[in-house]
Design a protein around this motif. Structure first.
Motif, PDB file in Angstrom:
ATOM      1  N   ASN A  66       0.824  -1.202   0.000  1.00 16.15           N
ATOM      2  CA  ASN A  66       0.000   0.000   0.000  1.00 16.15           C
ATOM      3  C   ASN A  66       0.865   1.261   0.000  1.00 16.15           C
ATOM      4  OD1 ASN A  66      -2.362  -1.497   0.063  1.00 16.15           O
ATOM      5  ND2 ASN A  66      -2.447  -1.540   2.296  1.00 16.15           N
ATOM      6  N   GLN A  67       1.942   1.248   0.784  1.00 13.55           N
ATOM      7  CA  GLN A  67       2.865   2.394   0.816  1.00 13.55           C
ATOM      8  C   GLN A  67       3.479   2.615  -0.563  1.00 13.55           C
ATOM      9  OE1 GLN A  67       5.785   1.984   3.917  1.00 13.55           O
ATOM     10  NE2 GLN A  67       4.258   1.645   5.495  1.00 13.55           N
ATOM     11  N   THR A  68       3.850   1.514  -1.211  1.00 15.60           N
ATOM     12  CA  THR A  68       4.454   1.593  -2.547  1.00 15.60           C
ATOM     13  C   THR A  68       3.507   2.239  -3.535  1.00 15.60           C
ATOM     14  OG1 THR A  68       5.773  -0.398  -2.098  1.00 15.60           O
ATOM     15  CG2 THR A  68       5.511   0.254  -4.402  1.00 15.60           C
ATOM     16  N   LEU A  69       2.243   1.836  -3.492  1.00 14.83           N
ATOM     17  CA  LEU A  69       1.253   2.411  -4.410  1.00 14.83           C
ATOM     18  C   LEU A  69       1.090   3.912  -4.171  1.00 14.83           C
ATOM     19  CD1 LEU A  69      -1.623  -0.265  -4.487  1.00 14.83           C
ATOM     20  CD2 LEU A  69       0.110   0.200  -6.227  1.00 14.83           C
ATOM     21  N   VAL A  70       1.083   4.327  -2.918  1.00 17.47           N
ATOM     22  CA  VAL A  70       0.933   5.746  -2.583  1.00 17.47           C
ATOM     23  C   VAL A  70       2.112   6.544  -3.128  1.00 17.47           C
ATOM     24  CG1 VAL A  70       0.924   7.419  -0.683  1.00 17.47           C
ATOM     25  CG2 VAL A  70      -0.481   5.364  -0.525  1.00 17.47           C
ATOM     26  N   VAL A  71       3.344   6.035  -2.922  1.00 14.88           N
ATOM     27  CA  VAL A  71       4.542   6.737  -3.400  1.00 14.88           C
ATOM     28  C   VAL A  71       4.567   6.796  -4.925  1.00 14.88           C
ATOM     29  CG1 VAL A  71       7.063   6.715  -3.451  1.00 14.88           C
ATOM     30  CG2 VAL A  71       5.871   6.128  -1.342  1.00 14.88           C
ATOM     31  N   LEU A  72       4.210   5.684  -5.567  1.00 13.36           N
ATOM     32  CA  LEU A  72       4.158   5.665  -7.039  1.00 13.36           C
ATOM     33  C   LEU A  72       3.178   6.715  -7.557  1.00 13.36           C
ATOM     34  CD1 LEU A  72       4.263   1.861  -7.943  1.00 13.36           C
ATOM     35  CD2 LEU A  72       5.814   3.621  -8.795  1.00 13.36           C
ATOM     36  N   ASN A  73       2.043   6.798  -6.916  1.00 17.16           N
ATOM     37  CA  ASN A  73       1.028   7.776  -7.317  1.00 17.16           C
ATOM     38  C   ASN A  73       1.550   9.200  -7.132  1.00 17.16           C
ATOM     39  OD1 ASN A  73      -1.826   8.456  -8.055  1.00 17.16           O
ATOM     40  ND2 ASN A  73      -1.785   9.361  -6.015  1.00 17.16           N
ATOM     41  N   ASP A  74       2.262   9.437  -6.024  1.00 14.18           N
ATOM     42  CA  ASP A  74       2.838  10.767  -5.773  1.00 14.18           C
ATOM     43  C   ASP A  74       3.858  11.137  -6.850  1.00 14.18           C
ATOM     44  OD1 ASP A  74       1.316  11.008  -3.514  1.00 14.18           O
ATOM     45  OD2 ASP A  74       2.911  10.463  -2.111  1.00 14.18           O
ATOM     46  N   ILE A  75       4.680  10.152  -7.259  1.00 17.00           N
ATOM     47  CA  ILE A  75       5.703  10.414  -8.281  1.00 17.00           C
ATOM     48  C   ILE A  75       5.057  10.751  -9.619  1.00 17.00           C
ATOM     49  CG2 ILE A  75       7.575   9.384  -9.621  1.00 17.00           C
ATOM     50  CD1 ILE A  75       8.273   7.746  -7.113  1.00 17.00           C
ATOM     51  N   GLU A  76       4.058   9.965 -10.012  1.00 14.72           N
ATOM     52  CA  GLU A  76       3.380  10.211 -11.286  1.00 14.72           C
ATOM     53  C   GLU A  76       2.692  11.571 -11.269  1.00 14.72           C
ATOM     54  OE1 GLU A  76       3.776   8.558 -13.852  1.00 14.72           O
ATOM     55  OE2 GLU A  76       4.551   6.632 -13.157  1.00 14.72           O
ATOM     56  N   THR A  77       2.057  11.906 -10.143  1.00 13.14           N
ATOM     57  CA  THR A  77       1.415  13.220 -10.006  1.00 13.14           C
ATOM     58  C   THR A  77       2.464  14.325 -10.081  1.00 13.14           C
ATOM     59  OG1 THR A  77      -0.306  12.268  -8.587  1.00 13.14           O
ATOM     60  CG2 THR A  77      -0.014  14.659  -8.505  1.00 13.14           C
ATOM     61  N   GLY A  78       3.622  14.081  -9.459  1.00 14.72           N
ATOM     62  CA  GLY A  78       4.708  15.060  -9.496  1.00 14.72           C
ATOM     63  C   GLY A  78       5.196  15.321 -10.912  1.00 14.72           C
ATOM     64  N   PHE A  79       5.384  14.263 -11.688  1.00 15.56           N
ATOM     65  CA  PHE A  79       5.814  14.427 -13.076  1.00 15.56           C
ATOM     66  C   PHE A  79       4.772  15.199 -13.887  1.00 15.56           C
ATOM     67  CE2 PHE A  79       8.941  10.810 -12.724  1.00 15.56           C
ATOM     68  CZ  PHE A  79      10.028  11.564 -13.119  1.00 15.56           C
ATOM     69  N   SER A  80       3.505  14.894 -13.642  1.00 18.87           N
ATOM     70  CA  SER A  80       2.428  15.573 -14.362  1.00 18.87           C
ATOM     71  C   SER A  80       2.434  17.066 -14.060  1.00 18.87           C
ATOM     72  CB  SER A  80       1.083  14.954 -13.944  1.00 18.87           C
ATOM     73  OG  SER A  80       0.018  15.624 -14.586  1.00 18.87           O
ATOM     74  N   GLU A  81       2.625  17.427 -12.802  1.00 16.70           N
ATOM     75  CA  GLU A  81       2.658  18.842 -12.415  1.00 16.70           C
ATOM     76  C   GLU A  81       3.880  19.545 -12.996  1.00 16.70           C
ATOM     77  OE1 GLU A  81       2.516  18.751  -8.187  1.00 16.70           O
ATOM     78  OE2 GLU A  81       0.351  18.360  -8.091  1.00 16.70           O
ATOM     79  N   ILE A  82       5.024  18.855 -12.990  1.00 16.20           N
ATOM     80  CA  ILE A  82       6.248  19.439 -13.554  1.00 16.20           C
ATOM     81  C   ILE A  82       6.070  19.720 -15.043  1.00 16.20           C
ATOM     82  CG2 ILE A  82       8.665  18.962 -14.132  1.00 16.20           C
ATOM     83  CD1 ILE A  82       8.778  17.343 -11.470  1.00 16.20           C
TER      84      ILE A  82
END
Length: 309
Positions: A66-82
């Motif tokens: 579950n932690q892994t999924l949350v971090v992966l989602n944060d990274i993808e969201t981060g790339f999208s915002e960048i």
């Protein structure tokens, strides 16, 4: 009165059937006893413990997943915002001409936000690596994903360097970024100052906690310094009243003092110190030395040692 006699067709049990019933009862009792013995056996308990351990491992793996999924989602969201901020900044760059101060400041702020986003994503990727190596095992699929994300991050870094060069060509100074860096440097400096102050405070507290004083002198001088007062046939001596001359004492660190010479053949400790924490040792010259055998206990009652010679 009429007596009614009821008849039944049931026949009494014969000996053969009685034996069968007894056999069934014995078998049932054995089954019950066997089950009870199994539950109390070491193998049974070990199996239960193993089951519980596996359940704990499963819960840990589920939590890690579950932690892994949350971090992966944060990274993808981060790339999208960048990426979105990068597009917006490129649009603004096309219209920057002359002394458009506001737009230049906007572009500078956007570049700062992009760089901050990249730093956040770098931290998230590092967190993802840690999660992947948790419990001493790595997931091959997740390792591939991390490799892909790192490649994307490296490519993004190259793109940002190119944008940075373009900003410099257009003479756009990232004042906001410089301000951020200056602020961060100031914060770090302040934190270091706070840490130094804390160290100084702790050191001072440590010194205060371990500072003790001793005074070895005659009764006359002790009275002159108001360290002792009174004393007579019907009056006990009072040691260290409200006002006494502290300069008459020698200040030391209790951790570095194991013995105190009196330089006298006669010595009497008149301050309060546990008897089993020191010894009065007479040397070859007949002079007495106070040997402290338990410093913490010796100074626990009073931080001031008063010795009358």
């Amino acid at each position: 009165m009429t007596i009614v006699i009821l008849k039944t067709n049931k026949k009494p049990l014969n000996s053969k059937k009685m034996k069968s019933i007894k056999s069934y009862a014995i078998i049932a009792a054995l089954v019950f006893m066997t089950a009870s013995c199994v539950e109390n056996s070491g193998k049974y308990k070990a199996a239960i413990a193993q089951r519980d351990s596996l359940e704990q491992v499963k819960q840990a793996l589920d939590s890690n997943y579950n932690q892994t999924l949350v971090v992966l989602n944060d990274i993808e969201t981060g790339f999208s915002e960048i990426n979105q901020k990068e597009k917006d900044m490129k649009v603004n760059l096309k219209g920057v001409e002359g002394n458009s101060t506001n737009k230049r400041q906007l572009i500078a702020a956007q570049m700062t936000a992009i760089k901050e986003g990249i730093e956040k994503n770098k931290a998230k990727i590092a967190e993802l690596r840690k999660l992947n190596s948790k419990n001493g095992r790595t997931n091959s699929k997740l390792s591939e994903t991390i490799k892909r994300l790192q490649t994307e991050m490296d490519e993004k870094g190259v793109q940002i360097q190119s944008l940075q060069a373009e900003l410099e060509q257009k003479n756009i100074k990232i004042t906001e970024l410089n301000t951020t860096v200056d602020t961060q440097s100031k914060n770090i400096s302040e934190q270091q100052n706070v840490m130094e102050q804390q160290k100084t405070t702790i050191k001072g507290q440590d010194t205060d906690l371990n500072t003790v004083w001793y005074c070895v002198t005659t009764s006359k001088k002790l009275k002159e310094a108001k360290i002792i007062s009174g004393g007579g046939l019907f009056q006990a001596k009072k040691v260290m009243g409200v006002e006494f001359d502290k300069s008459a004492f020698t200040q030391v660190d209790l951790r570095s003092v194991s013995s105190i010479p009196t330089n006298s053949k006669s010595a009497k400790i008149i301050s309060s110190h546990p008897l089993n924490s020191y010894n009065l040792v007479t040397g070859t010259d007949k002079k007495i030395t106070i040997v402290i055998t338990n410093p913490a206990k010796f100074w626990s009652v009073s931080k001031y040692l008063v010795v009358q010679i």
